[in-house]
Design a protein around this motif. Sequence first.
Motif, PDB file in Angstrom:
ATOM      1  N   MET A 155       6.723  -4.831  -3.085  1.00 39.70           N
ATOM      2  CA  MET A 155       8.007  -4.620  -3.754  1.00 39.70           C
ATOM      3  C   MET A 155       8.210  -3.157  -4.134  1.00 39.70           C
ATOM      4  O   MET A 155       9.330  -2.646  -4.090  1.00 39.70           O
ATOM      5  N   LEU A 156       7.135  -2.477  -4.489  1.00 38.31           N
ATOM      6  CA  LEU A 156       7.256  -1.052  -4.791  1.00 38.31           C
ATOM      7  C   LEU A 156       7.493  -0.258  -3.506  1.00 38.31           C
ATOM      8  O   LEU A 156       8.203   0.751  -3.524  1.00 38.31           O
ATOM      9  N   GLN A 157       6.925  -0.700  -2.404  1.00 35.61           N
ATOM     10  CA  GLN A 157       7.209  -0.039  -1.128  1.00 35.61           C
ATOM     11  C   GLN A 157       8.701  -0.098  -0.823  1.00 35.61           C
ATOM     12  O   GLN A 157       9.301   0.902  -0.412  1.00 35.61           O
ATOM     13  N   ALA A 158       9.313  -1.264  -1.031  1.00 37.29           N
ATOM     14  CA  ALA A 158      10.737  -1.409  -0.759  1.00 37.29           C
ATOM     15  C   ALA A 158      11.572  -0.593  -1.735  1.00 37.29           C
ATOM     16  O   ALA A 158      12.484   0.136  -1.336  1.00 37.29           O
ATOM     17  N   LEU A 159      11.253  -0.705  -3.008  1.00 40.20           N
ATOM     18  CA  LEU A 159      12.020  -0.021  -4.043  1.00 40.20           C
ATOM     19  C   LEU A 159      11.963   1.495  -3.879  1.00 40.20           C
ATOM     20  O   LEU A 159      12.943   2.208  -4.116  1.00 40.20           O
ATOM     21  N   SER A 160      10.803   2.010  -3.443  1.00 44.13           N
ATOM     22  CA  SER A 160      10.624   3.460  -3.289  1.00 44.13           C
ATOM     23  C   SER A 160      11.092   3.955  -1.928  1.00 44.13           C
ATOM     24  O   SER A 160      10.900   5.127  -1.600  1.00 44.13           O
ATOM     25  N   ASN A 161      11.679   3.077  -1.129  1.00 41.68           N
ATOM     26  CA  ASN A 161      12.147   3.426   0.206  1.00 41.68           C
ATOM     27  C   ASN A 161      11.005   3.930   1.085  1.00 41.68           C
ATOM     28  O   ASN A 161      11.137   4.882   1.830  1.00 41.68           O
ATOM     29  N   CYS A 162       9.870   3.266   0.956  1.00 37.62           N
ATOM     30  CA  CYS A 162       8.655   3.543   1.739  1.00 37.62           C
ATOM     31  C   CYS A 162       7.962   4.851   1.359  1.00 37.62           C
ATOM     32  O   CYS A 162       7.040   5.285   2.042  1.00 37.62           O
ATOM     33  N   ARG A 163       8.377   5.452   0.267  1.00 40.96           N
ATOM     34  CA  ARG A 163       7.647   6.642  -0.208  1.00 40.96           C
ATOM     35  C   ARG A 163       6.254   6.238  -0.673  1.00 40.96           C
ATOM     36  O   ARG A 163       5.270   6.931  -0.425  1.00 40.96           O
ATOM     37  N   TYR A 164       6.167   5.107  -1.373  1.00 47.43           N
ATOM     38  CA  TYR A 164       4.885   4.549  -1.783  1.00 47.43           C
ATOM     39  C   TYR A 164       4.643   3.302  -0.935  1.00 47.43           C
ATOM     40  O   TYR A 164       5.439   2.361  -0.986  1.00 47.43           O
ATOM     41  N   LYS A 165       3.577   3.296  -0.177  1.00 43.54           N
ATOM     42  CA  LYS A 165       3.323   2.199   0.760  1.00 43.54           C
ATOM     43  C   LYS A 165       2.327   1.193   0.190  1.00 43.54           C
ATOM     44  O   LYS A 165       1.325   1.562  -0.415  1.00 43.54           O
ATOM     45  N   SER A 166       2.604  -0.067   0.432  1.00 43.12           N
ATOM     46  CA  SER A 166       1.758  -1.161  -0.044  1.00 43.12           C
ATOM     47  C   SER A 166       0.353  -1.016   0.543  1.00 43.12           C
ATOM     48  O   SER A 166       0.187  -0.721   1.730  1.00 43.12           O
ATOM     49  N   ILE A 182      -0.019  10.375 -10.928  1.00 44.81           N
ATOM     50  CA  ILE A 182       0.196   8.982 -10.532  1.00 44.81           C
ATOM     51  C   ILE A 182       1.065   8.907  -9.282  1.00 44.81           C
ATOM     52  O   ILE A 182       0.781   8.164  -8.338  1.00 44.81           O
ATOM     53  N   GLY A 183       2.128   9.696  -9.256  1.00 45.65           N
ATOM     54  CA  GLY A 183       2.998   9.722  -8.083  1.00 45.65           C
ATOM     55  C   GLY A 183       2.266  10.182  -6.834  1.00 45.65           C
ATOM     56  O   GLY A 183       2.435   9.599  -5.749  1.00 45.65           O
ATOM     57  N   HIS A 184       1.435  11.202  -6.976  1.00 41.15           N
ATOM     58  CA  HIS A 184       0.669  11.709  -5.837  1.00 41.15           C
ATOM     59  C   HIS A 184      -0.294  10.652  -5.321  1.00 41.15           C
ATOM     60  O   HIS A 184      -0.427  10.458  -4.101  1.00 41.15           O
ATOM     61  N   ALA A 185      -0.962   9.961  -6.243  1.00 41.47           N
ATOM     62  CA  ALA A 185      -1.914   8.919  -5.840  1.00 41.47           C
ATOM     63  C   ALA A 185      -1.194   7.763  -5.150  1.00 41.47           C
ATOM     64  O   ALA A 185      -1.682   7.214  -4.152  1.00 41.47           O
ATOM     65  N   CYS A 186      -0.037   7.360  -5.661  1.00 44.56           N
ATOM     66  CA  CYS A 186       0.728   6.284  -5.035  1.00 44.56           C
ATOM     67  C   CYS A 186       1.157   6.671  -3.627  1.00 44.56           C
ATOM     68  O   CYS A 186       1.114   5.843  -2.701  1.00 44.56           O
ATOM     69  N   GLU A 187       1.568   7.921  -3.452  1.00 49.54           N
ATOM     70  CA  GLU A 187       2.085   8.363  -2.158  1.00 49.54           C
ATOM     71  C   GLU A 187       0.974   8.634  -1.150  1.00 49.54           C
ATOM     72  O   GLU A 187       1.074   8.263   0.010  1.00 49.54           O
ATOM     73  N   LYS A 188      -0.092   9.270  -1.585  1.00 48.93           N
ATOM     74  CA  LYS A 188      -1.154   9.670  -0.661  1.00 48.93           C
ATOM     75  C   LYS A 188      -2.182   8.573  -0.436  1.00 48.93           C
ATOM     76  O   LYS A 188      -2.655   8.366   0.682  1.00 48.93           O
ATOM     77  N   ASN A 189      -2.548   7.865  -1.509  1.00 48.86           N
ATOM     78  CA  ASN A 189      -3.645   6.903  -1.434  1.00 48.86           C
ATOM     79  C   ASN A 189      -3.198   5.449  -1.484  1.00 48.86           C
ATOM     80  O   ASN A 189      -3.853   4.570  -0.928  1.00 48.86           O
ATOM     81  N   GLY A 190      -2.119   5.186  -2.228  1.00 49.81           N
ATOM     82  CA  GLY A 190      -1.691   3.806  -2.426  1.00 49.81           C
ATOM     83  C   GLY A 190      -2.432   3.103  -3.546  1.00 49.81           C
ATOM     84  O   GLY A 190      -2.161   1.943  -3.848  1.00 49.81           O
ATOM     85  N   PHE A 191      -3.368   3.811  -4.186  1.00 53.00           N
ATOM     86  CA  PHE A 191      -4.131   3.220  -5.284  1.00 53.00           C
ATOM     87  C   PHE A 191      -4.738   4.326  -6.119  1.00 53.00           C
ATOM     88  O   PHE A 191      -4.829   5.489  -5.703  1.00 53.00           O
ATOM     89  N   PHE A 192      -5.181   3.959  -7.327  1.00 54.10           N
ATOM     90  CA  PHE A 192      -5.889   4.887  -8.200  1.00 54.10           C
ATOM     91  C   PHE A 192      -6.595   4.082  -9.269  1.00 54.10           C
ATOM     92  O   PHE A 192      -6.268   2.915  -9.518  1.00 54.10           O
ATOM     93  N   ALA A 193      -7.582   4.696  -9.888  1.00 54.42           N
ATOM     94  CA  ALA A 193      -8.278   4.087 -11.018  1.00 54.42           C
ATOM     95  C   ALA A 193      -7.764   4.708 -12.303  1.00 54.42           C
ATOM     96  O   ALA A 193      -7.404   5.886 -12.340  1.00 54.42           O
ATOM     97  N   VAL A 194      -7.722   3.909 -13.353  1.00 49.98           N
ATOM     98  CA  VAL A 194      -7.224   4.370 -14.645  1.00 49.98           C
ATOM     99  C   VAL A 194      -8.318   4.208 -15.701  1.00 49.98           C
ATOM    100  O   VAL A 194      -8.894   3.125 -15.850  1.00 49.98           O
ATOM    101  N   LYS A 195      -8.582   5.275 -16.421  1.00 50.52           N
ATOM    102  CA  LYS A 195      -9.489   5.207 -17.565  1.00 50.52           C
ATOM    103  C   LYS A 195      -8.682   5.450 -18.838  1.00 50.52           C
ATOM    104  O   LYS A 195      -7.536   5.888 -18.794  1.00 50.52           O
TER     105      LYS A 195
END
Length: 351
Positions: free
Chosen positions: A266-277, A67-80
């Motif tokens: 808000m997650l972009q701000a909270l993560s200090n831009c590690r995860y981008k909107s 999940i962390g990798h997807a947030c950082e690299k892609n900004g999105f992911f699908a969940v099953k």
Amino acid sequence: MSPTMLQQVDAHHRSLSEPKNGPFTYTDPLSEVPTLSGVDTSVDGSTPIIDMEGLLGPQRSEVVKQIGHACEKNGFFAVKNHGIPEMKINNMLDTARDFFHLPEEERLKFRSSDPNSIIRLVTGFQDKTRNIFVSRQSLKFHCHPVEDFKNQWPSTPPSFREKVGEYCASVRKVEVAILEAISESLGLKRDYIGKILKGHYVSINFYPACQESELDVTYGVRTHTDPTLITILMQDDVPGLQVINDDKWIDVNPIPNAVVVHVGDMLQALSNCRYKSLLHQAIVNCEKERVSIASYCYPSDDAGIGPAKKLIDDDHPAIYKDFTYKEFHESMWRVKCSTAKRLDLFKAESD
């Protein structure tokens, strides 16, 4: 939807979008968006798919990393395997279609010019300066706790309150579980983000099939980011979602019984831009109407949204200063910007 109908609602849209507390401070949001050449349809398997069931067992740490990798690299992911029963998903999509097929006078009972109203209908509109039509119609409403709000929801179709309530209660559990995993992926305590979580806001989106001649000037939704922690999107079987990934537009095609999760401002701000909107948009379809259900996760008004202190050090100085969600939300109505550049108002001052 024809241009004539869109022109009729243009005046209403302007009343919704005009700032309440001062002049705009940004230019047209389209000027903030990367100019990219078309959509890359050659990318295979471009949507990360994460099996949420793994969060419940010994594989949790591995799934958290995914999940962390997807947030950082892609900004999105699908969940099953997210736990929302297929029946509740189908009931929600069917109810959404039923609502938007009601007579216009029934639907327009919920039209409101107040963006803070408990429930409001937003119709399509025309951007005359760019000769662009935005065709999405959406019913937006609060829904957590369900029992506090359901009596203000539509009573027609008759199944609306029951079926929508069941889906909203289920997706809320998914939101909490994913936010816990995201907190852990940042090296924070599992409940770090959950402690600032407020309510649950849903948008039922309806995209009418457009006329062939409108294609070059019609959007479902123009490019934007969401002012959320995360957004969870349920799509029907009609493609329409597009995102920017590696500086290319890509299609995020529907995956049966899966939801799409993407990073918000808000997650972009909270993560200090590690995860981008995530920059995303919706396109229209000339053959089929499309329905999607967006669930927005927002912080409470008094929640502090600056970068988590654990994520700040000499190598990673704070990109944003501390601010409250209320301050951010109020500023949104004073800026003409629909991307994460809204956060520029809260950047930390450099020494």
